[in-house]
Scaffold this motif. Structure first.
Motif, PDB file in Angstrom:
ATOM      1  N   LEU A  45      -2.331   7.885   3.278  1.00 26.33           N
ATOM      2  CA  LEU A  45      -2.846   7.119   2.693  1.00 26.33           C
ATOM      3  C   LEU A  45      -2.569   6.729   1.018  1.00 26.33           C
ATOM      4  O   LEU A  45      -2.221   6.002   0.724  1.00 26.33           O
ATOM      5  CB  LEU A  45      -4.015   6.341   2.776  1.00 26.33           C
ATOM      6  CG  LEU A  45      -5.248   5.154   2.095  1.00 26.33           C
ATOM      7  CD1 LEU A  45      -4.379   3.674   2.315  1.00 26.33           C
ATOM      8  CD2 LEU A  45      -6.276   5.157   2.569  1.00 26.33           C
ATOM      9  N   THR A  46      -3.251   8.319   0.360  1.00 25.51           N
ATOM     10  CA  THR A  46      -3.022   8.533  -0.731  1.00 25.51           C
ATOM     11  C   THR A  46      -1.151   8.688  -1.115  1.00 25.51           C
ATOM     12  O   THR A  46      -1.562   7.741  -2.246  1.00 25.51           O
ATOM     13  CB  THR A  46      -3.484  10.652  -0.846  1.00 25.51           C
ATOM     14  OG1 THR A  46      -4.671  10.063  -0.423  1.00 25.51           O
ATOM     15  CG2 THR A  46      -3.732  10.433  -2.847  1.00 25.51           C
ATOM     16  N   ALA A  54      -1.709  -0.860  -3.958  1.00 26.09           N
ATOM     17  CA  ALA A  54      -2.168  -1.550  -2.793  1.00 26.09           C
ATOM     18  C   ALA A  54      -1.781  -2.569  -2.120  1.00 26.09           C
ATOM     19  O   ALA A  54      -3.153  -2.985  -1.067  1.00 26.09           O
ATOM     20  CB  ALA A  54      -3.595  -1.471  -3.484  1.00 26.09           C
ATOM     21  N   ARG A  55      -0.981  -3.213  -2.113  1.00 20.70           N
ATOM     22  CA  ARG A  55      -0.440  -4.329  -1.448  1.00 20.70           C
ATOM     23  C   ARG A  55      -0.287  -3.962  -0.220  1.00 20.70           C
ATOM     24  O   ARG A  55      -0.980  -5.011   1.147  1.00 20.70           O
ATOM     25  CB  ARG A  55       0.917  -4.904  -2.081  1.00 20.70           C
ATOM     26  CG  ARG A  55       1.421  -5.992  -1.893  1.00 20.70           C
ATOM     27  CD  ARG A  55       2.395  -6.588  -1.845  1.00 20.70           C
ATOM     28  NE  ARG A  55       3.131  -6.473  -2.955  1.00 20.70           N
ATOM     29  CZ  ARG A  55       1.857  -7.685  -4.150  1.00 20.70           C
ATOM     30  NH1 ARG A  55       2.229  -8.969  -3.571  1.00 20.70           N
ATOM     31  NH2 ARG A  55       2.485  -7.875  -5.182  1.00 20.70           N
ATOM     32  N   TYR A  56       0.284  -2.508   0.375  1.00 23.58           N
ATOM     33  CA  TYR A  56       0.338  -2.709   1.972  1.00 23.58           C
ATOM     34  C   TYR A  56      -0.652  -1.828   2.419  1.00 23.58           C
ATOM     35  O   TYR A  56      -0.580  -0.841   3.753  1.00 23.58           O
ATOM     36  CB  TYR A  56       1.406  -2.595   2.787  1.00 23.58           C
ATOM     37  CG  TYR A  56       2.470  -3.317   2.203  1.00 23.58           C
ATOM     38  CD1 TYR A  56       2.944  -4.388   3.017  1.00 23.58           C
ATOM     39  CD2 TYR A  56       3.150  -3.191   1.166  1.00 23.58           C
ATOM     40  CE1 TYR A  56       3.577  -6.119   2.846  1.00 23.58           C
ATOM     41  CE2 TYR A  56       4.758  -4.130   0.689  1.00 23.58           C
ATOM     42  CZ  TYR A  56       4.925  -5.184   1.712  1.00 23.58           C
ATOM     43  OH  TYR A  56       5.851  -6.570   0.824  1.00 23.58           O
ATOM     44  N   ALA A  57      -1.652  -1.556   1.890  1.00 31.42           N
ATOM     45  CA  ALA A  57      -2.519  -0.187   1.982  1.00 31.42           C
ATOM     46  C   ALA A  57      -3.309  -0.594   3.284  1.00 31.42           C
ATOM     47  O   ALA A  57      -3.679   0.075   3.669  1.00 31.42           O
ATOM     48  CB  ALA A  57      -3.508  -0.089   1.045  1.00 31.42           C
ATOM     49  N   LEU A  58      -4.227  -1.741   3.419  1.00 34.94           N
ATOM     50  CA  LEU A  58      -5.292  -2.174   4.093  1.00 34.94           C
ATOM     51  C   LEU A  58      -4.455  -2.059   5.305  1.00 34.94           C
ATOM     52  O   LEU A  58      -5.569  -1.790   6.299  1.00 34.94           O
ATOM     53  CB  LEU A  58      -5.776  -3.731   3.355  1.00 34.94           C
ATOM     54  CG  LEU A  58      -7.159  -4.032   4.891  1.00 34.94           C
ATOM     55  CD1 LEU A  58      -7.737  -3.022   4.974  1.00 34.94           C
ATOM     56  CD2 LEU A  58      -7.191  -5.911   4.303  1.00 34.94           C
ATOM     57  N   PRO A  59      -3.371  -2.842   5.704  1.00 33.29           N
ATOM     58  CA  PRO A  59      -3.510  -2.411   7.233  1.00 33.29           C
ATOM     59  C   PRO A  59      -3.215  -0.756   7.711  1.00 33.29           C
ATOM     60  O   PRO A  59      -2.833  -0.808   8.714  1.00 33.29           O
ATOM     61  CB  PRO A  59      -1.344  -2.692   7.491  1.00 33.29           C
ATOM     62  CG  PRO A  59      -1.443  -3.964   6.001  1.00 33.29           C
ATOM     63  CD  PRO A  59      -2.813  -3.483   4.996  1.00 33.29           C
ATOM     64  N   LYS A 205      -1.831  -2.382  -8.261  1.00 33.85           N
ATOM     65  CA  LYS A 205      -1.779  -3.124  -6.869  1.00 33.85           C
ATOM     66  C   LYS A 205      -0.117  -2.558  -6.263  1.00 33.85           C
ATOM     67  O   LYS A 205       0.216  -2.948  -5.053  1.00 33.85           O
ATOM     68  CB  LYS A 205      -1.797  -4.759  -7.296  1.00 33.85           C
ATOM     69  CG  LYS A 205      -1.634  -5.427  -6.011  1.00 33.85           C
ATOM     70  CD  LYS A 205      -1.560  -6.990  -6.618  1.00 33.85           C
ATOM     71  CE  LYS A 205      -2.204  -8.095  -5.253  1.00 33.85           C
ATOM     72  NZ  LYS A 205      -1.959  -9.273  -5.157  1.00 33.85           N
ATOM     73  N   ASP A 206       0.632  -2.619  -7.180  1.00 34.12           N
ATOM     74  CA  ASP A 206       2.451  -2.656  -7.215  1.00 34.12           C
ATOM     75  C   ASP A 206       2.798  -1.263  -6.864  1.00 34.12           C
ATOM     76  O   ASP A 206       2.334  -0.749  -7.804  1.00 34.12           O
ATOM     77  CB  ASP A 206       3.303  -4.097  -7.746  1.00 34.12           C
ATOM     78  CG  ASP A 206       2.712  -5.681  -7.595  1.00 34.12           C
ATOM     79  OD1 ASP A 206       2.721  -5.698  -6.074  1.00 34.12           O
ATOM     80  OD2 ASP A 206       2.291  -6.041  -8.274  1.00 34.12           O
ATOM     81  N   PRO A 207       4.274  -0.839  -6.593  1.00 34.70           N
ATOM     82  CA  PRO A 207       4.291  -0.123  -6.659  1.00 34.70           C
ATOM     83  C   PRO A 207       4.633   0.593  -8.237  1.00 34.70           C
ATOM     84  O   PRO A 207       4.732  -0.215  -9.096  1.00 34.70           O
ATOM     85  CB  PRO A 207       5.832   0.349  -5.867  1.00 34.70           C
ATOM     86  CG  PRO A 207       5.689  -1.593  -4.609  1.00 34.70           C
ATOM     87  CD  PRO A 207       5.395  -1.914  -5.454  1.00 34.70           C
TER      88      PRO A 207
END
Length: 211
Positions: A45-46, A54-59, A205-207
């Motif tokens: 995850l890190t 963070a946009r796709y971190a939750l999945p 949030k974004d790359p």
């Protein structure tokens, strides 16, 4: 049913589930990229967060936590039904799942570092163990902004709290093995922490850069 056979079945099943790596799956099928080609090359995850934001971190979090929850519930239920030993089933399944996460056969045995899987495992084991591990993780990250230090501290605490919570040497030994595996997977982070060049957590949030 011989307990050795049950252990083998649960280890293999949980290892198989552990091989489904959230960072690799999301980066490959959603982002159309491969997380292992960026940053540290780690499929955790890190590194995923540093690369894609963070946009796709939750999945990723849900997948990696979900596979551990499923593995430990299956292991715990099976051992409870056969031997009236939920805890042993959870420990065996948790160990198999984390091994699968760190050394996934699907991805050339190059996976993550097991902290997300471990964070759910402690909840499935004992709320006191989870409280200590999660509390130390949050405290270490808040004070230092090093995710790796929080992860290492939390993992190390599992071996210590197991000694005080459990009265069976087998439980303590399995908890210590799991904790050692997670700490070992952070060995490169430990080197960078000692040298003072470990990356600190920064919210985005974004790359960081357009790809």
């Amino acid at each position: 049913m011989p307990i050795a056979f049950s252990v083998l079945v649960i280890v293999l099943l949980s290892y198989f589930l552990g091989c489904f790596n959230g960072a690799v799956l999301i980066s490959t099928f959603i982002i159309k990229d491969d997380i292992r080609g960026h940053g540290s090359g780690n499929a955790g995850l890190t590194n995923f967060y540093r690369t894609y934001g963070a946009r796709y971190a939750l999945p990723v979090i849900l997948l990696d936590m979900g596979k551990t929850a499923a593995s430990t519930m299956i292991g715990g239920y099976m051992f409870q039904c056969l031997y009236e030993d939920w805890t042993l089933g959870v420990l065996v399944a948790g160990l198999g799942c984390i091994i699968g996460h760190v050394f996934p056969a699907f991805y050339g045995f190059k996976g993550g570092k097991g902290i997300l899987a471990g964070s759910i495992l402690v909840i499935m084991l004992d709320w006191r163990m989870a409280l200590v591990a999660w509390g130390l993780f949050v405290l270490a990250v808040v004070l230092t902004r090093y995710i790796s230090l929080g992860s290492i501290t939390a993992a190390s605490s599992v071996a210590v709290t197991a000694f005080f919570i459990y009265d069976r040497p087998l439980y303590i030994a399995l908890a210590a093995i799991i904790a050692s595996l997670v700490v070992w997977s952070h060995r490169s982070n430990i080197v960078r922490l000692v040298r003072g060049n470990e990356n600190k957590f920064k919210w985005h949030k974004d790359p960081p850069q357009e790809k």
